[in-house]
Scaffold this motif. Structure first.
Motif, short mmCIF file in Angstrom:
data_model
loop_
_atom_site.label_atom_id
_atom_site.label_comp_id
_atom_site.label_asym_id
_atom_site.label_seq_id
_atom_site.Cartn_x
_atom_site.Cartn_y
_atom_site.Cartn_z
N ASN A 180 -10.87 -32.03 28.47
CA ASN A 180 -10.58 -33.23 29.27
C ASN A 180 -10.25 -32.88 30.72
O ASN A 180 -9.87 -33.75 31.50
CB ASN A 180 -9.42 -34.01 28.65
N ALA A 196 -4.14 -26.38 31.49
CA ALA A 196 -2.86 -26.21 30.78
C ALA A 196 -2.20 -24.88 31.11
O ALA A 196 -0.97 -24.80 31.16
CB ALA A 196 -3.08 -26.34 29.28
N PRO A 240 9.41 -28.34 31.14
CA PRO A 240 9.38 -29.75 30.74
C PRO A 240 8.19 -30.05 29.84
O PRO A 240 7.29 -29.22 29.69
CB PRO A 240 9.25 -30.50 32.08
N ASN A 241 8.18 -31.21 29.23
CA ASN A 241 7.03 -31.62 28.41
C ASN A 241 5.77 -31.58 29.25
O ASN A 241 5.77 -32.00 30.40
CB ASN A 241 7.24 -33.02 27.85
N GLY A 242 4.71 -31.03 28.67
CA GLY A 242 3.44 -30.97 29.38
C GLY A 242 3.27 -29.72 30.22
O GLY A 242 2.25 -29.55 30.88
N ALA A 243 4.27 -28.82 30.22
CA ALA A 243 4.23 -27.64 31.09
C ALA A 243 3.18 -26.62 30.66
O ALA A 243 2.72 -25.82 31.45
CB ALA A 243 5.60 -26.97 31.12
N GLY A 244 2.84 -26.64 29.36
CA GLY A 244 1.89 -25.66 28.85
C GLY A 244 2.49 -24.73 27.80
O GLY A 244 1.83 -23.79 27.35
N LYS A 245 3.73 -25.02 27.38
CA LYS A 245 4.41 -24.15 26.42
C LYS A 245 3.65 -24.04 25.10
O LYS A 245 3.38 -22.94 24.61
CB LYS A 245 5.83 -24.66 26.16
N SER A 246 3.31 -25.19 24.53
CA SER A 246 2.62 -25.16 23.23
C SER A 246 1.25 -24.50 23.36
O SER A 246 0.81 -23.78 22.46
CB SER A 246 2.47 -26.56 22.65
N SER A 247 0.56 -24.76 24.47
CA SER A 247 -0.74 -24.12 24.68
C SER A 247 -0.58 -22.60 24.66
O SER A 247 -1.37 -21.89 24.03
CB SER A 247 -1.34 -24.56 26.02
N ARG A 266 0.43 -21.48 21.01
CA ARG A 266 -0.70 -21.53 20.08
C ARG A 266 -1.71 -20.41 20.37
O ARG A 266 -2.33 -19.89 19.45
CB ARG A 266 -1.40 -22.90 20.16
P1 ADP Z 1 4.19 -28.41 26.40
O1 ADP Z 1 4.18 -27.70 25.09
O2 ADP Z 1 4.93 -27.68 27.47
O3 ADP Z 1 4.64 -29.83 26.29
P2 ADP Z 1 1.29 -28.44 26.17
O4 ADP Z 1 0.76 -27.06 26.13
O5 ADP Z 1 1.40 -29.21 24.91
O6 ADP Z 1 2.69 -28.44 26.96
O7 ADP Z 1 0.39 -29.30 27.19
C1 ADP Z 1 0.01 -28.84 28.47
C2 ADP Z 1 -0.97 -29.84 29.07
O8 ADP Z 1 -2.20 -29.75 28.34
C3 ADP Z 1 -0.53 -31.27 28.98
O9 ADP Z 1 -1.03 -31.93 30.10
C4 ADP Z 1 -1.20 -31.77 27.70
O10 ADP Z 1 -1.42 -33.15 27.74
C5 ADP Z 1 -2.50 -31.00 27.72
N1 ADP Z 1 -3.02 -30.69 26.36
C6 ADP Z 1 -2.37 -30.03 25.37
N2 ADP Z 1 -3.17 -29.87 24.30
C7 ADP Z 1 -4.36 -30.44 24.62
C8 ADP Z 1 -5.59 -30.60 23.94
N3 ADP Z 1 -5.78 -30.11 22.72
N4 ADP Z 1 -6.59 -31.24 24.58
C9 ADP Z 1 -6.41 -31.70 25.82
N5 ADP Z 1 -5.27 -31.58 26.53
C10 ADP Z 1 -4.25 -30.96 25.95
#
Ligand code: ADP
Ligand code: ADP
Length: 229
Positions: A14, A18, A36-43, A46
């Protein structure tokens, strides 16, 4: 042992960037990834957990007795040393805690039933769920589920443990209990705690990084990086 992340980048389909050339060296002990939320932590979590691909960059797990691991290429090797508690940790509601842990231990290659029983029993005691070992996971509170999540992540003596937003949604007492549990893991393990809650990091971590909009903006000691605690 340390985890060396170099120039790691990820853009989703999209168009969201990230991770923007993230470089980090994560030593043994408790490491906090604050943002903060959306920072890229989960990315980032994972990617380290081999659950998604990066576009470029490298991740090396070095200093293991069995040799270094190229995380992005040697996924099986990573999974053998990894314990992972994902952000959205779902449980099977109609399975008991003991049965589920036994099943996960089997999946992790522990073939001997008596050995599994001992390990599972020890873990249930460690996370203080031994009394409810025969209760279905669906009856557990949020805090109990998180402690169960740590128990499953600890099966197989992982050297690298990733916990993604573990205390979000927990009340203060549950958070405290969870902190105490994490603090016990320590020493010969890399534990990465990803969170937007400053206290999680200041209470537990000896090193930290702050991530914002896909970029690491600071690294160091929590006492130096976080004010007013
Ligand atoms: P955090 O864990 O810090 O909240 P994420 O890694 O979940 O951050 O998200 C980082 C950015 O990437 C955000 O803008 C989120 O909306 C976007 N994002 C996360 N996963 C996906 C995905 N699978 N497809 C598209 N955008 C994603
Ligand atoms: P990709 O963009 O890598 O092809 P997808 O869009 O197929 O990934 O989404 C993969 C997973 O990530 C799905 O479970 C989806 O719900 C989730 N996801 C999609 N967009 C986001 C987002 N902005 N933030 C967090 N998760 C997202």
């Amino acid at each position: 042992m340390q985890l060396e992340i170099r120039n790691l980048s990820k853009t989703y389909s999209n168009g969201v960037h990230a991770l923007k050339s993230v470089s980090l060296t994560i030593p043994q002990g408790m490491f906090g990834l604050l943002g903060p939320n959306g920072a890229g932590k989960s990315s980032l979590m994972r990617t380290i957990a081999t659950l998604q691909e990066a576009d470029s960059g490298s991740i090396q797990l070095t200093g293991l007795p069995e040799g270094d691991i190229d995380v992005l290429r040697q996924k099986d090797a990573v999974r053998r040393v990894l314990g992972y508690l994902p952000q959205e940790f779902g449980v099977y509601p109609r399975v008991t805690a003991e049965t589920m842990l036994d099943h996960i231990a089997t999946l992790k290659g522990l073939a001997n039933a008596r050995e599994r029983k001992e390990i599972v029993s020890g873990l249930l005691q460690k996370v203080n769920l031994h009394q409810v070992r025969n209760k279905n996971l669906g009856t557990f509170s949020g805090g109990m589920k998180q402690r169960f999540g740590i128990a499953q992540a600890l099966i197989g003596n992982p050297r690298l443990i990733i916990v993604d937003e573990p205390t979000a949604g927990l009340d203060p007492a549950e958070r405290n209990r969870f902190h105490n549990l994490l603090a016990e893991i320590g020493e010969n393990t890399i534990v990465i705690l990803s969170t937007h809650i400053v206290e999680d990091v200041t209470n537990l971590c000896s090193d930290m990084a702050i991530i914002c909009l896909g970029e690491v903006v600071a690294t160091g000691n929590p006492n130096d990086l976080v004010e007013d605690v």
